[in-house]
Scaffold this motif. Structure first.
Motif, PDB file in Angstrom:
ATOM      1  N   ALA A 231      78.803 -29.085 134.728  1.00 52.66           N
ATOM      2  CA  ALA A 231      80.000 -29.940 134.699  1.00 52.66           C
ATOM      3  C   ALA A 231      79.939 -30.930 133.545  1.00 52.66           C
ATOM      4  CB  ALA A 231      80.143 -30.676 136.025  1.00 52.66           C
ATOM      5  N   TRP A 232      78.824 -31.628 133.414  1.00 51.79           N
ATOM      6  CA  TRP A 232      78.749 -32.671 132.390  1.00 51.79           C
ATOM      7  C   TRP A 232      78.434 -32.111 131.004  1.00 51.79           C
ATOM      8  CZ3 TRP A 232      81.185 -36.744 133.686  1.00 51.79           C
ATOM      9  CH2 TRP A 232      81.284 -37.069 135.045  1.00 51.79           C
ATOM     10  N   THR A 233      77.865 -30.912 130.954  1.00 45.54           N
ATOM     11  CA  THR A 233      77.725 -30.229 129.665  1.00 45.54           C
ATOM     12  C   THR A 233      79.107 -29.884 129.126  1.00 45.54           C
ATOM     13  OG1 THR A 233      75.583 -29.279 130.261  1.00 45.54           O
ATOM     14  CG2 THR A 233      76.800 -28.192 128.503  1.00 45.54           C
ATOM     15  N   LEU A 234      79.954 -29.392 130.007  1.00 44.91           N
ATOM     16  CA  LEU A 234      81.331 -29.080 129.623  1.00 44.91           C
ATOM     17  C   LEU A 234      82.071 -30.334 129.175  1.00 44.91           C
ATOM     18  CD1 LEU A 234      82.936 -26.418 129.650  1.00 44.91           C
ATOM     19  CD2 LEU A 234      83.891 -27.126 131.835  1.00 44.91           C
ATOM     20  N   PHE A 235      81.853 -31.427 129.895  1.00 46.98           N
ATOM     21  CA  PHE A 235      82.467 -32.702 129.530  1.00 46.98           C
ATOM     22  C   PHE A 235      82.016 -33.137 128.135  1.00 46.98           C
ATOM     23  CE2 PHE A 235      82.767 -37.402 129.795  1.00 46.98           C
ATOM     24  CZ  PHE A 235      84.114 -37.511 130.131  1.00 46.98           C
ATOM     25  N   ALA A 236      80.725 -32.977 127.842  1.00 39.57           N
ATOM     26  CA  ALA A 236      80.189 -33.352 126.529  1.00 39.57           C
ATOM     27  C   ALA A 236      80.754 -32.470 125.427  1.00 39.57           C
ATOM     28  CB  ALA A 236      78.666 -33.252 126.561  1.00 39.57           C
ATOM     29  N   GLY A 273      86.028 -23.110 108.769  1.00 41.93           N
ATOM     30  CA  GLY A 273      84.842 -23.929 108.478  1.00 41.93           C
ATOM     31  C   GLY A 273      84.598 -24.965 109.554  1.00 41.93           C
ATOM     32  N   LYS A 274      85.670 -25.628 110.000  1.00 38.50           N
ATOM     33  CA  LYS A 274      85.528 -26.621 111.074  1.00 38.50           C
ATOM     34  C   LYS A 274      85.072 -25.953 112.378  1.00 38.50           C
ATOM     35  CE  LYS A 274      89.074 -29.759 109.254  1.00 38.50           C
ATOM     36  NZ  LYS A 274      88.138 -30.828 108.878  1.00 38.50           N
ATOM     37  N   THR A 275      85.630 -24.776 112.663  1.00 38.88           N
ATOM     38  CA  THR A 275      85.280 -24.062 113.897  1.00 38.88           C
ATOM     39  C   THR A 275      83.798 -23.700 113.913  1.00 38.88           C
ATOM     40  OG1 THR A 275      87.515 -23.130 114.034  1.00 38.88           O
ATOM     41  CG2 THR A 275      85.790 -22.053 115.322  1.00 38.88           C
ATOM     42  N   ILE A 276      83.290 -23.178 112.790  1.00 43.75           N
ATOM     43  CA  ILE A 276      81.864 -22.809 112.726  1.00 43.75           C
ATOM     44  C   ILE A 276      80.978 -24.042 112.885  1.00 43.75           C
ATOM     45  CG2 ILE A 276      80.057 -21.899 111.214  1.00 43.75           C
ATOM     46  CD1 ILE A 276      82.189 -20.028 110.012  1.00 43.75           C
ATOM     47  N   THR A 277      81.337 -25.111 112.173  1.00 46.04           N
ATOM     48  CA  THR A 277      80.521 -26.335 112.207  1.00 46.04           C
ATOM     49  C   THR A 277      80.440 -26.919 113.613  1.00 46.04           C
ATOM     50  OG1 THR A 277      81.192 -26.850 109.945  1.00 46.04           O
ATOM     51  CG2 THR A 277      80.233 -28.643 111.247  1.00 46.04           C
ATOM     52  N   TYR A 278      81.596 -27.081 114.228  1.00 49.96           N
ATOM     53  CA  TYR A 278      81.610 -27.731 115.536  1.00 49.96           C
ATOM     54  C   TYR A 278      81.148 -26.787 116.655  1.00 49.96           C
ATOM     55  CZ  TYR A 278      83.619 -31.966 113.643  1.00 49.96           C
ATOM     56  OH  TYR A 278      83.801 -33.139 112.942  1.00 49.96           O
ATOM     57  N   SER A 279      81.211 -25.476 116.414  1.00 48.72           N
ATOM     58  CA  SER A 279      80.616 -24.537 117.374  1.00 48.72           C
ATOM     59  C   SER A 279      79.103 -24.708 117.394  1.00 48.72           C
ATOM     60  CB  SER A 279      80.975 -23.091 117.005  1.00 48.72           C
ATOM     61  OG  SER A 279      82.350 -22.862 117.142  1.00 48.72           O
ATOM     62  N   ILE A 280      78.527 -24.900 116.213  1.00 46.70           N
ATOM     63  CA  ILE A 280      77.072 -25.145 116.133  1.00 46.70           C
ATOM     64  C   ILE A 280      76.714 -26.424 116.876  1.00 46.70           C
ATOM     65  CG2 ILE A 280      75.175 -25.689 114.549  1.00 46.70           C
ATOM     66  CD1 ILE A 280      76.594 -23.862 112.480  1.00 46.70           C
ATOM     67  N   VAL A 317      79.290 -18.613 127.749  1.00 45.45           N
ATOM     68  CA  VAL A 317      80.290 -19.509 128.350  1.00 45.45           C
ATOM     69  C   VAL A 317      80.384 -20.805 127.548  1.00 45.45           C
ATOM     70  CG1 VAL A 317      80.911 -20.841 130.392  1.00 45.45           C
ATOM     71  CG2 VAL A 317      79.988 -18.534 130.649  1.00 45.45           C
ATOM     72  N   ALA A 318      79.227 -21.348 127.135  1.00 42.64           N
ATOM     73  CA  ALA A 318      79.220 -22.586 126.346  1.00 42.64           C
ATOM     74  C   ALA A 318      79.926 -22.385 125.010  1.00 42.64           C
ATOM     75  CB  ALA A 318      77.783 -23.057 126.130  1.00 42.64           C
ATOM     76  N   LEU A 319      79.703 -21.232 124.379  1.00 39.09           N
ATOM     77  CA  LEU A 319      80.321 -20.951 123.084  1.00 39.09           C
ATOM     78  C   LEU A 319      81.843 -20.906 123.206  1.00 39.09           C
ATOM     79  CD1 LEU A 319      80.055 -20.183 120.087  1.00 39.09           C
ATOM     80  CD2 LEU A 319      79.854 -17.787 120.818  1.00 39.09           C
ATOM     81  N   PHE A 320      82.348 -20.188 124.202  1.00 41.98           N
ATOM     82  CA  PHE A 320      83.795 -20.067 124.357  1.00 41.98           C
ATOM     83  C   PHE A 320      84.416 -21.380 124.840  1.00 41.98           C
ATOM     84  CE2 PHE A 320      82.836 -15.631 123.911  1.00 41.98           C
ATOM     85  CZ  PHE A 320      83.989 -15.080 123.377  1.00 41.98           C
ATOM     86  N   ILE A 400      84.629 -12.200 131.961  1.00 45.85           N
ATOM     87  CA  ILE A 400      85.532 -11.933 130.830  1.00 45.85           C
ATOM     88  C   ILE A 400      86.900 -12.595 131.007  1.00 45.85           C
ATOM     89  CG2 ILE A 400      86.864 -10.104 129.705  1.00 45.85           C
ATOM     90  CD1 ILE A 400      84.390  -8.370 129.727  1.00 45.85           C
ATOM     91  N   PRO A 401      87.525 -12.534 132.212  1.00 46.11           N
ATOM     92  CA  PRO A 401      88.837 -13.193 132.350  1.00 46.11           C
ATOM     93  C   PRO A 401      88.804 -14.683 132.033  1.00 46.11           C
ATOM     94  CG  PRO A 401      88.453 -11.715 134.200  1.00 46.11           C
ATOM     95  CD  PRO A 401      87.174 -11.784 133.435  1.00 46.11           C
ATOM     96  N   ARG A 402      87.749 -15.379 132.450  1.00 46.15           N
ATOM     97  CA  ARG A 402      87.681 -16.837 132.224  1.00 46.15           C
ATOM     98  C   ARG A 402      87.410 -17.163 130.751  1.00 46.15           C
ATOM     99  NH1 ARG A 402      87.991 -18.854 137.307  1.00 46.15           N
ATOM    100  NH2 ARG A 402      86.875 -17.783 138.981  1.00 46.15           N
ATOM    101  N   ILE A 403      86.469 -16.459 130.126  1.00 45.76           N
ATOM    102  CA  ILE A 403      86.191 -16.757 128.716  1.00 45.76           C
ATOM    103  C   ILE A 403      87.347 -16.286 127.828  1.00 45.76           C
ATOM    104  CG2 ILE A 403      83.694 -16.764 129.036  1.00 45.76           C
ATOM    105  CD1 ILE A 403      83.564 -13.991 127.807  1.00 45.76           C
ATOM    106  N   SER A 404      88.096 -15.281 128.300  1.00 42.18           N
ATOM    107  CA  SER A 404      89.281 -14.846 127.552  1.00 42.18           C
ATOM    108  C   SER A 404      90.343 -15.939 127.561  1.00 42.18           C
ATOM    109  CB  SER A 404      89.847 -13.564 128.161  1.00 42.18           C
ATOM    110  OG  SER A 404      88.911 -12.509 128.076  1.00 42.18           O
TER     111      SER A 404
END
Length: 427
Positions: A231-236, A273-280, A317-320, A400-404
């Motif tokens: 829960a709090w990982t998702l919040f972060a 570029g922003k997507t890759i950076t903030y995904s990391i 799940v964290a990545l998506f 898959i349905p949720r990460i989609s």
């Protein structure tokens, strides 16, 4: 194309490097948050299950029922009975005052003549049944029976206690009183029919047993860590909306974005570029939270996060979830004109998404209308995906349905941002 994306990523990291304080907050704040919340909730859980709660007992009955109630409460793993305050017997008014002031969470008041009236009521009912069965002398003149009114066992709760606690205690007390009534009925039948004639078995015929899910032949019991860390990982992860939107607003206000557009670089490349950076950054946040939950929690008295066999799926799940947060941040930064708009709105919107998504209050405990609204929150999709993996032991196909949905949210928000920016520049 790849070189342009790479340089866009480098540019994003340089921007983040200049805001070292914000970067530290971005990583340290979630760790402090997850440790503090998990400690509090774990302590609350232990307070309910491991330690005994002091309750006040006002006995106006002084009979067998009140004695049985007292003995059962004393035998309980959850309660300690208090019958005196300052070496003086507790009255109903004293109990009420102490509970309403928050000094005690609960007071039980047993009414007068409860034992005698209960026994008389049972006698009347048993005599009526035995008589209808023809087991008594029909020539005996029946005496008029006294009308016995129902008795109320009063419960005083501290106004600050949660409804779930009230319901649990009331259910426990109700079960205890029902067992006492049942025992009185059996005992009265034995007396009417002769103790040597019939011996009623008074053990419960129906019992309850919780079946614990097993993973790799091991029982997996959900605990405060397994609920709080996702829960709090998702919040972060969603809190990166704030620095991401602020950086986009800065680029617009300082002219950086205009200079980028004078070069042969499309807006799509900048967003990639922003997507890759903030995904990391999101994945670093996730792995830091997992490391703390696995290695640090046991040393501070908390259960360790059981991530055995789930590491890859939780990473997915964290990545998506990170994609969804990034899309929202890009949209907010594109639409907002100033940092004063993006920062407060970003923080508030993340808190709202967390509230309706089930991070603070479980969705099943919400009103029906809020349960439907919760399904529209990307935080709810991510949280349910984490729970599916960690607690329900599902496969990749089942999440898959949720990460989609999370990825679709990223595509929609990013597309809206691109369309809005194109329209704005065309004006």
């Amino acid at each position: 194309m790849i070189y342009k994306i790479w340089m866009s990523v480098v540019k994003e990291f340089l921007l983040l490097k200049r805001d070292l304080g914000g970067l530290i907050i971005l990583f340290i704040m979630p760790l402090v948050l997850v440790i503090a919340v998990t400690l509090i909730q774990d302590s609350t859980f232990k307070a309910v299950t491991d330690s005994k709660l002091q309750i006040l007992l006002v006995d106006k009955d002084h009979g067998s029922v009140s004695k049985t109630v007292f003995e059962n409460l004393e035998k309980s793993k959850y309660f300690t009975v208090v019958t005196q305050i300052d070496n003086k017997p507790i009255t109903e008014e004293i109990a009420k005052e102490n509970v309403y002031k928050g000094k005690f969470q609960l007071a039980i008041v047993i009414p007068e003549n409860l034992s005698s009236d209960l026994q008389e009521k049972v006698n009347q009912n048993v005599e009526k049944i035995v008589s209808n069965l023809g087991l008594t002398d029909s020539t005996t003149t029946a005496e008029p029976q006294r009308v016995i009114k129902e008795k109320e066992v009063k419960l005083y709760f501290d106004p600050a206690v949660q409804m779930s606690f009230k319901n649990a205690v009331m259910s426990s007390i109700d079960k205890m009183i029902s067992q006492i009534e049942t025992k009185s009925i059996y005992s009265t039948f034995q007396k009417q029919l002769g103790e040597e004639t019939i011996d009623f078995e008074q053990k419960n015929f129906i019992t309850f047993k919780e079946i614990i899910p097993r993973i790799n032949n091991k029982e997996v019991r959900p605990n405060s860590v397994q609920h709080n860390v996702p829960a709090w990982t998702l919040f972060a992860i969603f809190f990166i909306v704030i620095p991401l939107s602020i950086n986009i607003v800065k680029e617009k206000s300082q002219g950086t974005f205009v200079r980028l557009r004078t070069n042969p670089v499309s807006n799509l490349v900048v967003i990639i570029g922003k997507t890759i950076t903030y995904s990391i950054i999101c994945m670093i946040q996730f792995y830091m939270m997992v490391a703390v939950a696995v290695f640090l929690f046991p040393s501070i008295g908390l259960p360790s996060l059981n991530i055995e066999g789930h590491f890859v799926l939780t990473s997915v799940v964290a990545l998506f979830s990170g994609f969804a947060a990034i899309g929202f941040g890009i949209l907010l930064g594109t639409v907002a004109s100033t940092q004063e708009q993006s920062a407060p709105f970003g923080a508030t919107s993340v808190i709202i998404l967390a509230a309706i998504g089930g991070v603070w209050v479980p969705v099943f405990a919400m009103p029906k209308i809020m349960q439907y609204i919760a399904k529209s929150s990307p935080m709810n999709w991510g949280l349910e995906a984490f729970y599916d993996v960690l607690l329900r032991n599902v496969s990749f196909v089942e999440i898959i349905p949720r990460i989609s949905l999370l990825f679709l949210f990223f595509i929609i928000t990013t597309s809206i941002a691109l369309f809005y920016d194109k329209k704005k520049r065309a004006v």
